[in-house]
Design a protein around this motif. Structure first.
Motif, PDB file in Angstrom:
ATOM      1  N   ALA A 148       0.834  -1.208   0.000  1.00 40.96           N
ATOM      2  CA  ALA A 148       0.000   0.000   0.000  1.00 40.96           C
ATOM      3  C   ALA A 148       0.867   1.255   0.000  1.00 40.96           C
ATOM      4  CB  ALA A 148      -0.940  -0.007   1.195  1.00 40.96           C
ATOM      5  N   GLU A 149       1.937   1.246   0.779  1.00 43.41           N
ATOM      6  CA  GLU A 149       2.846   2.400   0.818  1.00 43.41           C
ATOM      7  C   GLU A 149       3.517   2.605  -0.530  1.00 43.41           C
ATOM      8  OE1 GLU A 149       5.525   1.752   4.084  1.00 43.41           O
ATOM      9  OE2 GLU A 149       3.981   2.166   5.574  1.00 43.41           O
ATOM     10  N   LEU A 150       3.921   1.526  -1.161  1.00 43.55           N
ATOM     11  CA  LEU A 150       4.549   1.624  -2.472  1.00 43.55           C
ATOM     12  C   LEU A 150       3.541   2.149  -3.507  1.00 43.55           C
ATOM     13  CD1 LEU A 150       6.945  -0.884  -4.036  1.00 43.55           C
ATOM     14  CD2 LEU A 150       5.122   0.081  -5.384  1.00 43.55           C
ATOM     15  N   ALA A 151       2.349   1.587  -3.517  1.00 44.04           N
ATOM     16  CA  ALA A 151       1.330   1.983  -4.492  1.00 44.04           C
ATOM     17  C   ALA A 151       0.886   3.426  -4.300  1.00 44.04           C
ATOM     18  CB  ALA A 151       0.138   1.037  -4.404  1.00 44.04           C
ATOM     19  N   ALA A 152       0.928   3.920  -3.072  1.00 43.70           N
ATOM     20  CA  ALA A 152       0.500   5.293  -2.785  1.00 43.70           C
ATOM     21  C   ALA A 152       1.383   6.323  -3.487  1.00 43.70           C
ATOM     22  CB  ALA A 152       0.493   5.535  -1.280  1.00 43.70           C
ATOM     23  N   ARG A 153       2.577   5.922  -3.893  1.00 41.30           N
ATOM     24  CA  ARG A 153       3.465   6.839  -4.610  1.00 41.30           C
ATOM     25  C   ARG A 153       2.974   7.119  -6.020  1.00 41.30           C
ATOM     26  NH1 ARG A 153       8.782   3.514  -3.627  1.00 41.30           N
ATOM     27  NH2 ARG A 153       8.999   4.026  -5.823  1.00 41.30           N
ATOM     28  N   PHE A 154       2.002   6.348  -6.490  1.00 38.90           N
ATOM     29  CA  PHE A 154       1.480   6.481  -7.852  1.00 38.90           C
ATOM     30  C   PHE A 154       0.009   6.887  -7.765  1.00 38.90           C
ATOM     31  CE2 PHE A 154       5.043   3.654  -7.778  1.00 38.90           C
ATOM     32  CZ  PHE A 154       5.826   4.114  -8.815  1.00 38.90           C
ATOM     33  N   ASP A 155      -0.219   8.196  -7.838  1.00 38.56           N
ATOM     34  CA  ASP A 155      -1.562   8.727  -7.637  1.00 38.56           C
ATOM     35  C   ASP A 155      -2.430   8.603  -8.895  1.00 38.56           C
ATOM     36  OD1 ASP A 155      -0.508  10.673  -9.304  1.00 38.56           O
ATOM     37  OD2 ASP A 155      -0.512  12.251  -7.783  1.00 38.56           O
ATOM     38  N   ASP A 156      -3.657   9.073  -8.775  1.00 34.56           N
ATOM     39  CA  ASP A 156      -4.601   8.995  -9.892  1.00 34.56           C
ATOM     40  C   ASP A 156      -4.095   9.733 -11.123  1.00 34.56           C
ATOM     41  OD1 ASP A 156      -6.316   7.501  -8.328  1.00 34.56           O
ATOM     42  OD2 ASP A 156      -7.633   9.197  -7.853  1.00 34.56           O
ATOM     43  N   ARG A 157      -3.387  10.834 -10.906  1.00 31.08           N
ATOM     44  CA  ARG A 157      -2.852  11.605 -12.040  1.00 31.08           C
ATOM     45  C   ARG A 157      -1.856  10.758 -12.848  1.00 31.08           C
ATOM     46  NH1 ARG A 157      -0.964  17.776 -11.859  1.00 31.08           N
ATOM     47  NH2 ARG A 157      -0.499  17.967 -14.065  1.00 31.08           N
ATOM     48  N   TYR A 158      -0.984  10.042 -12.132  1.00 36.76           N
ATOM     49  CA  TYR A 158      -0.023   9.159 -12.808  1.00 36.76           C
ATOM     50  C   TYR A 158      -0.756   8.163 -13.702  1.00 36.76           C
ATOM     51  CZ  TYR A 158       3.300   5.343 -13.470  1.00 36.76           C
ATOM     52  OH  TYR A 158       4.087   4.357 -14.036  1.00 36.76           O
ATOM     53  N   TRP A 159      -1.771   7.506 -13.131  1.00 35.25           N
ATOM     54  CA  TRP A 159      -2.493   6.482 -13.882  1.00 35.25           C
ATOM     55  C   TRP A 159      -3.281   7.080 -15.040  1.00 35.25           C
ATOM     56  CZ3 TRP A 159      -0.765   1.877 -13.487  1.00 35.25           C
ATOM     57  CH2 TRP A 159      -0.134   1.485 -12.311  1.00 35.25           C
TER      58      TRP A 159
ATOM     59  N   PHE B 166       2.722   2.039 -21.042  1.00 34.88           N
ATOM     60  CA  PHE B 166       2.920   1.062 -19.984  1.00 34.88           C
ATOM     61  C   PHE B 166       3.417   1.788 -18.739  1.00 34.88           C
ATOM     62  CE2 PHE B 166       5.445  -2.126 -17.695  1.00 34.88           C
ATOM     63  CZ  PHE B 166       4.516  -3.147 -17.604  1.00 34.88           C
ATOM     64  N   PRO B 167       2.945   1.436 -17.539  1.00 39.69           N
ATOM     65  CA  PRO B 167       3.382   2.116 -16.309  1.00 39.69           C
ATOM     66  C   PRO B 167       4.770   1.656 -15.863  1.00 39.69           C
ATOM     67  CG  PRO B 167       1.823   0.391 -15.773  1.00 39.69           C
ATOM     68  CD  PRO B 167       1.886   0.461 -17.279  1.00 39.69           C
ATOM     69  N   THR B 168       5.762   2.033 -16.622  1.00 37.70           N
ATOM     70  CA  THR B 168       7.136   1.584 -16.411  1.00 37.70           C
ATOM     71  C   THR B 168       7.645   1.889 -15.009  1.00 37.70           C
ATOM     72  OG1 THR B 168       7.565   1.892 -18.761  1.00 37.70           O
ATOM     73  CG2 THR B 168       9.488   1.714 -17.325  1.00 37.70           C
ATOM     74  N   GLU B 169       7.390   3.097 -14.519  1.00 37.60           N
ATOM     75  CA  GLU B 169       7.884   3.488 -13.201  1.00 37.60           C
ATOM     76  C   GLU B 169       7.249   2.640 -12.094  1.00 37.60           C
ATOM     77  OE1 GLU B 169       7.918   6.801 -16.135  1.00 37.60           O
ATOM     78  OE2 GLU B 169       6.313   5.513 -15.354  1.00 37.60           O
ATOM     79  N   PHE B 170       5.962   2.370 -12.224  1.00 38.96           N
ATOM     80  CA  PHE B 170       5.272   1.528 -11.250  1.00 38.96           C
ATOM     81  C   PHE B 170       5.828   0.111 -11.297  1.00 38.96           C
ATOM     82  CE2 PHE B 170       1.827  -1.459 -10.209  1.00 38.96           C
ATOM     83  CZ  PHE B 170       1.570  -1.071  -8.905  1.00 38.96           C
ATOM     84  N   TYR B 171       5.966  -0.432 -12.501  1.00 36.39           N
ATOM     85  CA  TYR B 171       6.498  -1.776 -12.688  1.00 36.39           C
ATOM     86  C   TYR B 171       7.895  -1.886 -12.074  1.00 36.39           C
ATOM     87  CZ  TYR B 171       7.761  -6.092 -15.156  1.00 36.39           C
ATOM     88  OH  TYR B 171       8.151  -7.375 -15.456  1.00 36.39           O
ATOM     89  N   GLN B 172       8.734  -0.874 -12.311  1.00 37.65           N
ATOM     90  CA  GLN B 172      10.098  -0.887 -11.773  1.00 37.65           C
ATOM     91  C   GLN B 172      10.084  -0.808 -10.253  1.00 37.65           C
ATOM     92  OE1 GLN B 172      12.912  -1.356 -13.811  1.00 37.65           O
ATOM     93  NE2 GLN B 172      13.682  -1.875 -11.784  1.00 37.65           N
ATOM     94  N   ALA B 173       9.191   0.002  -9.688  1.00 37.71           N
ATOM     95  CA  ALA B 173       9.105   0.119  -8.228  1.00 37.71           C
ATOM     96  C   ALA B 173       8.665  -1.208  -7.608  1.00 37.71           C
ATOM     97  CB  ALA B 173       8.133   1.235  -7.849  1.00 37.71           C
ATOM     98  N   ILE B 174       7.711  -1.878  -8.238  1.00 36.60           N
ATOM     99  CA  ILE B 174       7.257  -3.183  -7.757  1.00 36.60           C
ATOM    100  C   ILE B 174       8.409  -4.194  -7.839  1.00 36.60           C
ATOM    101  CG2 ILE B 174       5.735  -5.137  -8.321  1.00 36.60           C
ATOM    102  CD1 ILE B 174       4.216  -2.964  -6.918  1.00 36.60           C
ATOM    103  N   ALA B 175       9.141  -4.168  -8.959  1.00 37.86           N
ATOM    104  CA  ALA B 175      10.278  -5.084  -9.125  1.00 37.86           C
ATOM    105  C   ALA B 175      11.374  -4.776  -8.108  1.00 37.86           C
ATOM    106  CB  ALA B 175      10.825  -4.976 -10.547  1.00 37.86           C
ATOM    107  N   ASP B 176      11.705  -3.501  -7.946  1.00 36.49           N
ATOM    108  CA  ASP B 176      12.755  -3.107  -6.994  1.00 36.49           C
ATOM    109  C   ASP B 176      12.383  -3.487  -5.563  1.00 36.49           C
ATOM    110  OD1 ASP B 176      14.206  -2.057  -9.103  1.00 36.49           O
ATOM    111  OD2 ASP B 176      13.706   0.035  -8.640  1.00 36.49           O
ATOM    112  N   GLY B 177      11.097  -3.471  -5.256  1.00 38.04           N
ATOM    113  CA  GLY B 177      10.635  -3.835  -3.927  1.00 38.04           C
ATOM    114  C   GLY B 177      10.610  -5.336  -3.684  1.00 38.04           C
ATOM    115  N   GLY B 178      10.867  -6.108  -4.738  1.00 38.29           N
ATOM    116  CA  GLY B 178      10.877  -7.556  -4.600  1.00 38.29           C
ATOM    117  C   GLY B 178       9.508  -8.199  -4.698  1.00 38.29           C
TER     118      GLY B 178
END
Length: 64
Positions: free
Chosen positions: A21-32, A41-53
């Motif tokens: 939830a904390e990770l996803a909160a960094r990507f607000d409605d405007r981003y999406w 493609f939401p590259t930044e979100f995908y990378q954050a999810i990958a970086d977080g393991g």
């Protein structure tokens, strides 16, 4: 009387829920909305999810 099934989260499940939830909160409605309108493609979100393991957590370790 038998007890029903418990749907309470375990400590581990609660930690996962909070962390994601904390990770996803960094990507607000405007981003999406920007990604959607640009058909990107939401590259930044995908990378954050990958970086977080979190990206491969459902893949067994024996598969790398």
């Amino acid at each position: 009387m038998t007890e029903g099934m418990s749907f309470a989260l375990s400590d581990d499940q609660e930690l996962i829920r909070k962390s994601v939830a904390e990770l996803a909160a960094r990507f607000d409605d405007r981003y999406w909305m920007e990604k959607d309108l640009a058909h990107e493609f939401p590259t930044e979100f995908y990378q954050a999810i990958a970086d977080g393991g979190w990206l491969g957590m459902t893949i067994p370790e024996e598969y790398g």
